[in-house]
Design an enzyme around this catalytic site. Structure first.
Site, PDB file in Angstrom:
ATOM      1  N   GLU B  74       0.714  -1.281  -0.242  1.00 13.43           N
ATOM      2  CA  GLU B  74      -0.053  -0.131  -0.019  1.00 13.43           C
ATOM      3  C   GLU B  74       0.815   1.144  -0.081  1.00 13.43           C
ATOM      4  O   GLU B  74       0.572   2.261  -0.988  1.00 13.43           O
ATOM      5  CB  GLU B  74      -0.904  -0.066   1.337  1.00 13.43           C
ATOM      6  CG  GLU B  74      -1.626   1.166   1.342  1.00 13.43           C
ATOM      7  CD  GLU B  74      -1.500   1.762   2.906  1.00 13.43           C
ATOM      8  OE1 GLU B  74      -1.211   2.932   2.948  1.00 13.43           O
ATOM      9  OE2 GLU B  74      -1.915   0.878   3.732  1.00 13.43           O
ATOM     10  N   GLU B 146       6.169   4.215  11.705  1.00 13.73           N
ATOM     11  CA  GLU B 146       4.711   3.767  11.949  1.00 13.73           C
ATOM     12  C   GLU B 146       4.573   2.693  13.096  1.00 13.73           C
ATOM     13  O   GLU B 146       3.550   2.877  14.053  1.00 13.73           O
ATOM     14  CB  GLU B 146       4.172   3.437  10.642  1.00 13.73           C
ATOM     15  CG  GLU B 146       2.694   3.233  10.564  1.00 13.73           C
ATOM     16  CD  GLU B 146       2.126   3.105   9.329  1.00 13.73           C
ATOM     17  OE1 GLU B 146       3.026   2.777   8.343  1.00 13.73           O
ATOM     18  OE2 GLU B 146       0.833   2.754   9.129  1.00 13.73           O
TER      19      GLU B 146
END
Lengths: 430, 434
Positions: B74, B146
């Site tokens: 992604e 992240e």
């Protein structure tokens, strides 16, 4: 955009209607304004918490919720909002439009609950109920202490607290536990009665409404007596040129370091340069194409998130990022470099164009959510600059590169706040 | 162009559908008066799809992926040979984004102007992978940050704690982004392999909403796919390890920098391979049941709140996917052990005394109203529509199905699902100060 129709009731309540048929619900938002102050904040924050516990007619939390469930799960909320150096007690009711339930008069029924919550609380011995106040003090204490749980917002809030420790803006929106503890039940109700009578009160209604009927309905809802002369709340202090940059560090047992920079822009919401400030902030860190994201994340791979944002009333800009503690120097250097670039006028035509489009895009969608519409107009009231989005868009469209550079020269770094792990620089993997 | 239109009277919505030859399914919901246009392009490839085999080639070995590939892909799909598609969206004032869930990956943008240009960008970049060794290496640092951000997030940690407790093998127990170690094994070749396996139009769908002409939107998609040639679709069989009915661990605990503990209590659902209407009814029945027991207007919320065991953020819900399902409830609490016991006792009490029928109609009204409120949001509609579509569910049937549910269905569900032997807890405690 959906235009505001405003009117002031004889009882000194301002009503603002935003008629539109695009939503499936009607939103009623009520804002009672108070000055943000260390000694008042916790007490003010306690009010909506206690008020939503019960009314004379619906004395328990459950009674109230059951009634709202009957009205198709109408959303009733009561909270405080901080806007510049104002603390707003906010109440809102969002209820589905009558067209989904013909003949039920939902809005009218919902308004009567909202009215009860604001003006007809459950009382005992001339004050709020002792146990409700006690319980809400406990809940609010947990809320205040719970700020630390979300490290992203904690780091931003702590930066503000350090930076504005000598100003009213440094007060947390829920106040402090120290100021909350001594608040007594008796004192709280008197305080509420005072501000409900003397402080500015604004009501917004957004949805498929008939203005005339709605004015009448709201007038009926806010029929209590109010002072003829409202209190004058102090204006927000914006101007501040720091003598030096202050460095604050805090250690917690965490994985990721949070580097936060607090800037003074010296530009308020009323300032003619405000559109240029919006632009400046956006070029620096408002979007994925902005300098911060492109350089700190995309080029140097140092962060997953890095952004800059404005507190428009106070004129403060915050840069927030999540980095490896050991990357502190490098990340800081790249961030400061981006700020310097703008000062030197290093803004490409493409950056100008893209940023302008992104900002205009953001303003055009304000009217697509009832909550953002209300927020936009309320900001205008607080900032004493009520204009429609189209007007602000016009002003943004006229901003030139030199205006942004001029803004950059008015912006000063005030505080660097670094939240880091207790374990020094070593990486803790699980 | 074969646009089919479906009206839904309960929602007062009209949705258009086009099954494009060789292309992805396309859904369009016109919304008059909105300035925002919102489009999503989704594929049925999520974090749990980490082992698969091609249905038509049984000889080929099964492919096992390191955790976090769908999410990594992604991130990398935004790359183009000469830069990053973010810049091109920025040129048209759009705001692009993407997210990866357990079961699918979604690319999206919202804009007010230049819809055709932005929509074309979305269609193009999702259909044009460009991965290099350098760009894969560079992304490792970003995704590691992240992951570390989420490691510090107490809600995320208590949530994955409960999934680890409930599941022994099912990959839903693994973090969507993977781990620092698992993502270090991701290569450009692996990304291409996954891309060509899962990003086939037959495995994808598009949803567009805003003040738009359905025919025009459909025309844009047709034009876009006209010049493309797609290889034949090779269906994949996703290989989920056999997951028993029992919970893996009764309790999972962690310590984090928090002001007070967090508790999640979970019930593992006992079925597999359910989809379509049956799955949707199960979800709605369970949601209603939970609302009747634990809702704010229910018999327990107020006393738990008054005792300070829960706060207003106390939450509950049911997740029902084809290969797994669970109910979760919980929030912040000063006494996780006490709250745990009280929640179980509440269920026991309801089982003994029955649900009662008085409030049933009220809860249906509540769900109805809440749903209509959510329909003010274009994002809510689009994201949910495709997420349900991938489970063979027509999301717009929700209000009509809700009416069909009977109190007996809830009673049955209460006994079969909220079983003490199929529950587990996850607790996050504040770090002990030594």
């Amino acid at each position: 955009m959906i235009s505001l129709e405003s009117k002031t009731l004889p009882v000194n309540v301002n009503i603002h209607l935003l008629p539109t048929s695009k939503f499936k619900t009607t939103l009623v938002s009520v804002f009672l304004q108070q000055a943000l102050a260390k000694e008042l904040a916790a007490k003010t924050a306690l009010l909506p918490a206690v008020l939503k516990r019960g009314t004379r007619q619906y004395p328990t939390f459950r009674d109230l919720k059951v009634r709202l469930e009957e009205l198709y799960g109408a959303a009733l909320s009561a909270d405080v909002v901080k806007k510049g150096e104002r603390q707003l007690v906010s109440f809102s009711l969002e209820i589905i439009n009558d067209k989904f339930t013909p003949g039920e008069k939902l809005l009218q029924q919902g308004l009567s609950i909202l009215k009860d919550v604001i003006t007809d609380p459950l009382l005992e011995n001339g004050g709020f109920r002792q146990d409700y106040v006690q319980q809400e003090k406990e809940q609010l204490t947990k809320e205040i202490r719970g700020l630390v749980n979300d490290k992203v917002s904690y780091a931003l809030e702590r930066c503000i607290q350090e930076m504005c420790s000598q100003e009213r803006f440094g007060v947390y929106k829920y106040g402090s536990v120290e100021e909350l503890q001594p608040v007594s039940t008796g004192e709280l109700y008197t305080y509420y009665q005072n501000i409900l009578q003397e402080n500015p009160l604004d009501v917004f209604v957004v949805g498929e409404i008939d203005p005339e009927n709605t004015f009448a309905l709201i007038q009926d809802t806010f029929s209590f007596s109010r002072a003829g002369n409202l209190v004058e709340l102090p204006p927000v202090e914006v101007e501040n040129i720091p003598a030096e940059v202050s460095y604050q560090e805090e250690k917690l047992p965490i994985n990721q370091g949070k580097l936060t920079l607090g800037y003074r822009t010296n530009i308020s919401y009323q300032d003619e340069a405000y559109p240029a400030l919006l632009f400046y902030n956006a070029v620096l860190g408002g979007f994925p194409h902005s300098k911060l994201f492109q350089n700190v994340r995309e080029k140097a791979s140092l962060a997953y998130y890095v952004f800059s944002r404005l507190e428009k009333h106070k004129g403060i800009q915050l840069i927030g990022s999540g980095i490896e503690v050991s990357d502190y120097e490098q990340a800081l250097e790249i961030i400061l470099q981006q700020v310097e670039e703008i000062k030197k006028g290093q803004i490409s035509k493409e950056e100008m164009k893209n940023t302008k489009r992104a900002l205009l895009n953001g303003l055009k969608i304000v009217g697509d959510s009832p909550y953002s519409l209300v927020g936009f107009y309320m900001d205008g009231l607080i900032g004493k600059r009520t204009e429609e989005t189209e007007h602000l868009m016009q002003r943004i469209a006229e901003v030139k590169e030199e205006d942004i550079v001029a803004v950059a020269h008015r912006v000063y770094l005030d505080t660097i706040y670094f939240l880091r792990s207790t374990n020094g620089d070593e990486r803790k993997q699980e | 162009m074969h646009l089919q239109v479906k009206q839904n009277a309960s929602l007062k919505e009209k949705i258009f559908h086009a099954a494009l030859k060789g292309g992805p399914d396309l859904y369009i919901l016109p919304r008059q008066g909105y300035n925002k246009k919102y489009a999503i392009f989704s594929t049925r490839f999520g974090s749990i799809d980490n082992a698969f085999r091609f249905v038509d080639n049984e000889q080929e070995e099964e492919v096992v992926l390191p955790d976090g590939v769908a999410h990594f892909l992604e991130h990398k799909l935004f790359d183009e040979e000469d830069g990053n598609v973010f810049d091109r969206f920025a040129y048209y004032g759009a705001s692009p984004n993407a997210f990866t869930s357990f079961t699918h990956t979604t690319y999206l943008f919202s804009c007010t102007d230049f819809f055709p240009e932005n929509f074309k960008l979305l269609l193009d970049f999702v259909q044009a992978p460009y991965f290099t060794e350098e760009s894969v290496a560079k992304e490792q640092g970003i995704i590691q940050q992240e992951i570390r951000m989420y490691q510090d997030n107490p809600n995320w940690r208590v949530f994955f704690g409960i999934l680890e407790a409930l599941y022994t093998r099912h990959p839903v127990r693994n973090d969507i982004a993977g781990t620092a170690e698992s993502i270090s094994k991701i290569t450009k070749e692996l990304l291409y392999k996954c891309y060509y396996t899962f990003y086939h139009p037959r495995n994808m769908a598009i949803f567009v909403t805003g003040d738009l002409e359905p025919e025009a939107v459909c025309g844009l998609v047709e034009e876009n796919i006209a010049g493309r040639s797609f290889p034949p679709f090779h269906a994949t069989q996703r290989l989920y390890p056999r997951e028993g009915a029992a919970v893996h661990q009764k309790k999972v605990t962690r310590e984090l920098s928090v002001s007070q503990p967090l508790l999640n209590l979970g019930f593992k659902d006992t079925y597999a391979d359910l989809q379509g209407r049956e799955l949707f009814v199960r979800e709605l029945t369970t949601e209603l049941l939970l609302e009747m027991i634990f809702g704010k207007g229910g018999p327990f919320f107020t006393s738990l709140y008054e005792e300070g065991l829960i706060d207003e953020h106390f939450d509950f819900g049911f997740t029902g996917e084809c290969s797994y399902g669970y109910t979760l409830l919980g929030g912040r609490t000063k006494h996780p052990e006490k709250l745990h016991a009280r929640l179980l006792a509440a269920i026991k009490k309801i089982k003994k005394e029955g649900l009662g029928t008085d409030s049933f109609a009220r809860y249906k009204r509540k769900m109805r109203g809440q749903l209509l409120r959510s329909f003010n949001s274009l994002e809510f509609i689009a994201n949910n529509y495709l997420a349900y579509r991938f489970r063979q569910i027509d999301f717009f049937e929700i209000l009509d199905l809700l009416e069909e549910i009977k109190i007996e269905d809830l009673e049955k569900r209460l006994y079969e699902h909220l079983r003490e032997d199929l529950h587990a807890v996850s607790i996050v405690y504040p770090v002990r100060q030594d």
